[in-house]
Design an enzyme around this catalytic site. Structure first.
Site, PDB file in Angstrom:
ATOM      1  CG  HIS A 271      -9.783  -5.981   0.951  1.00 60.52           C
ATOM      2  ND1 HIS A 271     -10.036  -7.091   1.724  1.00 60.52           N
ATOM      3  CD2 HIS A 271      -8.458  -5.728   1.078  1.00 60.52           C
ATOM      4  CE1 HIS A 271      -8.916  -7.483   2.306  1.00 60.52           C
ATOM      5  NE2 HIS A 271      -7.941  -6.681   1.925  1.00 60.52           N
TER       6      HIS A 271
ATOM      7  CD  GLU B  95      -4.526  -8.075   1.778  1.00 62.65           C
ATOM      8  OE1 GLU B  95      -5.389  -7.377   2.329  1.00 62.65           O
ATOM      9  OE2 GLU B  95      -3.311  -7.820   1.832  1.00 62.65           O
TER      10      GLU B  95
ATOM     11  CG  ASN C  87      -0.610  -6.996  -1.367  1.00 62.97           C
ATOM     12  OD1 ASN C  87      -1.194  -7.579  -2.293  1.00 62.97           O
ATOM     13  ND2 ASN C  87      -1.082  -6.987  -0.132  1.00 62.97           N
TER      14      ASN C  87
ATOM     15  CD  GLU D  82      -2.797  -1.258   2.441  1.00 61.77           C
ATOM     16  OE1 GLU D  82      -2.712  -0.360   3.289  1.00 61.77           O
ATOM     17  OE2 GLU D  82      -3.633  -2.176   2.497  1.00 61.77           O
TER      18      GLU D  82
ATOM     19  CG  ASP E 125     -12.615  -9.165   2.266  1.00 65.23           C
ATOM     20  OD1 ASP E 125     -12.568  -8.184   1.485  1.00 65.23           O
ATOM     21  OD2 ASP E 125     -12.115  -9.146   3.395  1.00 65.23           O
TER      22      ASP E 125
HETATM   23  C1  XIL Z   1      -6.084  -6.476   8.477  1.00 65.43           C
HETATM   24  C2  XIL Z   1      -6.431  -7.664   9.369  1.00 65.43           C
HETATM   25  O1  XIL Z   1      -7.328  -8.490   8.685  1.00 65.43           O
HETATM   26  C3  XIL Z   1      -7.047  -7.190  10.652  1.00 65.43           C
HETATM   27  O2  XIL Z   1      -7.234  -8.287  11.531  1.00 65.43           O
HETATM   28  C4  XIL Z   1      -6.178  -6.125  11.304  1.00 65.43           C
HETATM   29  O3  XIL Z   1      -6.863  -5.607  12.419  1.00 65.43           O
HETATM   30  C5  XIL Z   1      -5.825  -5.019  10.343  1.00 65.43           C
HETATM   31  O4  XIL Z   1      -5.259  -5.560   9.161  1.00 65.43           O
HETATM   32  N1  XIL Z   1      -4.908  -4.855   3.788  1.00 65.43           N
HETATM   33  C6  XIL Z   1      -3.869  -5.616   4.247  1.00 65.43           C
HETATM   34  C7  XIL Z   1      -4.062  -6.490   5.417  1.00 65.43           C
HETATM   35  O5  XIL Z   1      -2.821  -5.657   3.588  1.00 65.43           O
HETATM   36  O6  XIL Z   1      -2.884  -6.661   6.167  1.00 65.43           O
HETATM   37  C8  XIL Z   1      -5.164  -5.986   6.316  1.00 65.43           C
HETATM   38  O7  XIL Z   1      -5.385  -6.940   7.343  1.00 65.43           O
HETATM   39  C9  XIL Z   1      -6.407  -5.736   5.509  1.00 65.43           C
HETATM   40  C10 XIL Z   1      -6.168  -4.691   4.454  1.00 65.43           C
END
Ligand code: XIL
Length: 409
Positions: free
Chosen positions: A279, A309, A239, A194, A311
């Site tokens: 996401h 990641e 990422n 990020e 969802d």
């Molecule tokens: C999130 C976790 O899922 C949570 O449990 C934590 O509180 C915060 O981080 N992008 C990412 C991940 O790269 O590391 C993040 O994970 C979600 C967003």
């Protein structure tokens, strides 16, 4: 593996398990009563069944993905894994079963982040990360690392300790130690996470945060080069999120991510892959032609692409639970099909496997953006570890994907 219903308490499991395998062997054979005897205070979870034959074995997400040369996996909280049960050849824990049965690749949801590994500036704690590595070894899973360099997930000592004079060395030491520890054992590492944030207004799109301000934009290159020395085998990954849909701000961010990747490649930086976090939201703009074009450009740079990641938040979708489940499933199917149509996309990980353990509904996380709506079923399994509509949509997308050469493992 157990096939029937099972129930083992899991919250806080790791705390007493850390007491050692001797204790664990006793607990493993005697079951729940022993947990109580050991003073484990958590309540027994309701019975779950993660092992219905129509979704396991050859019918699992992992198997369907593998049939196309793809890796399917998910983010996991190692503290919740019944690794002792696995070591003894049997677990009744549904969360653990789900990971054993569905995934081929694991990533630590939090256990490899700075705050988890660095309780103090001069100390590393690998216990949680090692727990996941042990589970992966016992169950034959591939592992990816997440992450070495991110503006979130930093320990509280960070801002007090890191300054312009020591920043470079602290970043190098961290990457050397962490990537070095898992050398040769990880499929890939999210080296930088990020780093693009257009709102900060820089022409290069880079996020203003301590590493940038203390080291300069070259912190990215430094991180990749240090990681490559520490673990030459892992695919080193950049990422990011918010680069998936046709929304103008996401299209603009894609441009800056692409420009960053081009700069890194032009400078001979050892980067091997792009991670697209994925996401997604069922409401609003969806992925489309812009993303397809972007994938081609990324592939032309010689990079692999990973969905890292995935969802789906269903907030703002009408139609009650059924409506939200269907909308979520549609996003899973459409998105996975779009992405997997591109041969550079080698794997797909969801951020967790079941809604009971999804960050989407963590009170201090995504819910702050949707305080009024609980986001149902963001993952392929529900609170009771039963497959959601998204499970079938995702599996269907794997089945429809063109076969490819298997991702390095
Ligand atoms: C999130 C976790 O899922 C949570 O449990 C934590 O509180 C915060 O981080 N992008 C990412 C991940 O790269 O590391 C993040 O994970 C979600 C967003």
């Amino acid at each position: 593996m157990a096939t029937g219903n099972g129930a083992v308490t899991r919250r806080g499991f790791g705390k007493w398990a850390a007491a050692g395998l001797g204790t664990v062997a006793v607990a493993g054979t005697a079951g729940f009563a022993t947990f109580e005897a050991l003073g484990h205070r958590d309540k027994r979870l309701r019975l779950k069944n993660a092992s219905a034959p129509e979704v396991t074995g050859a019918n699992s997400l992992g198997a369907h993905a593998a049939a196309r040369g793809l890796l399917f996996g998910a983010a996991v909280d190692p503290e919740l894994l019944d690794i002792e049960g696995i070591a003894l050849g049997h677990t009744d824990d549904a969360y653990t079963q789900l990971f054993v049965e569905q995934t081929r690749i694991l990533v630590a949801e939090n256990a490899m982040k700075w705050f988890a590994l660095r309780p103090a500036a001069d100390r590393f704690d690998f216990s949680k990360a090692d727990r996941m590595m042990g589970f992966a070894l016992l169950t034959g899973k591939v592992v990816r690392g997440h992450n070495l360099c991110w503006h979130e997930g930093l320990p509280s000592w960070f801002t007090k300790t890191v300054n312009k004079d020591n920043a470079r060395q602290i970043l190098i030491d961290h990457i050397r130690t962490v990537a070095g520890r898992f050398r040769g054992r990880l499929q890939s590492w999210d080296v930088v996470n990020e780093a693009i944030w257009l709102e900060d207004g820089r022409p290069d799109g880079l996020r203003k945060w301590p590493w940038l301000e203390m080291i300069g934009p070259e912190y990215i290159e430094l991180a990749f080069r240090t990681a490559a020395e520490a673990d030459p085998q892992a695919k080193l990954t950049y990422n990011d999120y918010g680069i998936e849909t046709e929304a103008p701000d996401e299209a603009a961010k894609r441009e800056q991510v692409l420009a960053l990747l081009k700069r890194l490649k032009a400078n001979g930086v050892p980067i091997g892959a792009l991670g697209v976090q994925s996401h997604l939201h069922a409401a609003g703009e969806q992925p489309g032609a812009g993303l397809r074009e972007f994938l081609k450009e990324v592939a032309a740079l010689g990079l692999e692409v990973y969905i890292t990641e995935m969802d789906v938040v269903s907030a703002r979708i009408d139609g009650g639970k059924a409506g939200r489940d269907q909308a979520t499933a549609k996003v899973y199917g459409d998105y996975a099909s779009l992405m997997l149509a591109d041969p550079s996309v080698k794997m797909l990980l969801t951020w967790g496997l079941s809604s009971g353990h999804s960050w989407v509904n963590e009170p201090d996380q995504r819910m702050k953006r949707f305080p009024d709506i609980w986001s149902e079923g963001p993952l392929p399994f529900d609170d009771d570890d039963r497959p959601t509509e998204a499970f079938w949509a995702l599996r269907g997308a794997f089945d429809g994907a063109p076969p490819r050469v298997r991702a390095a493992s």
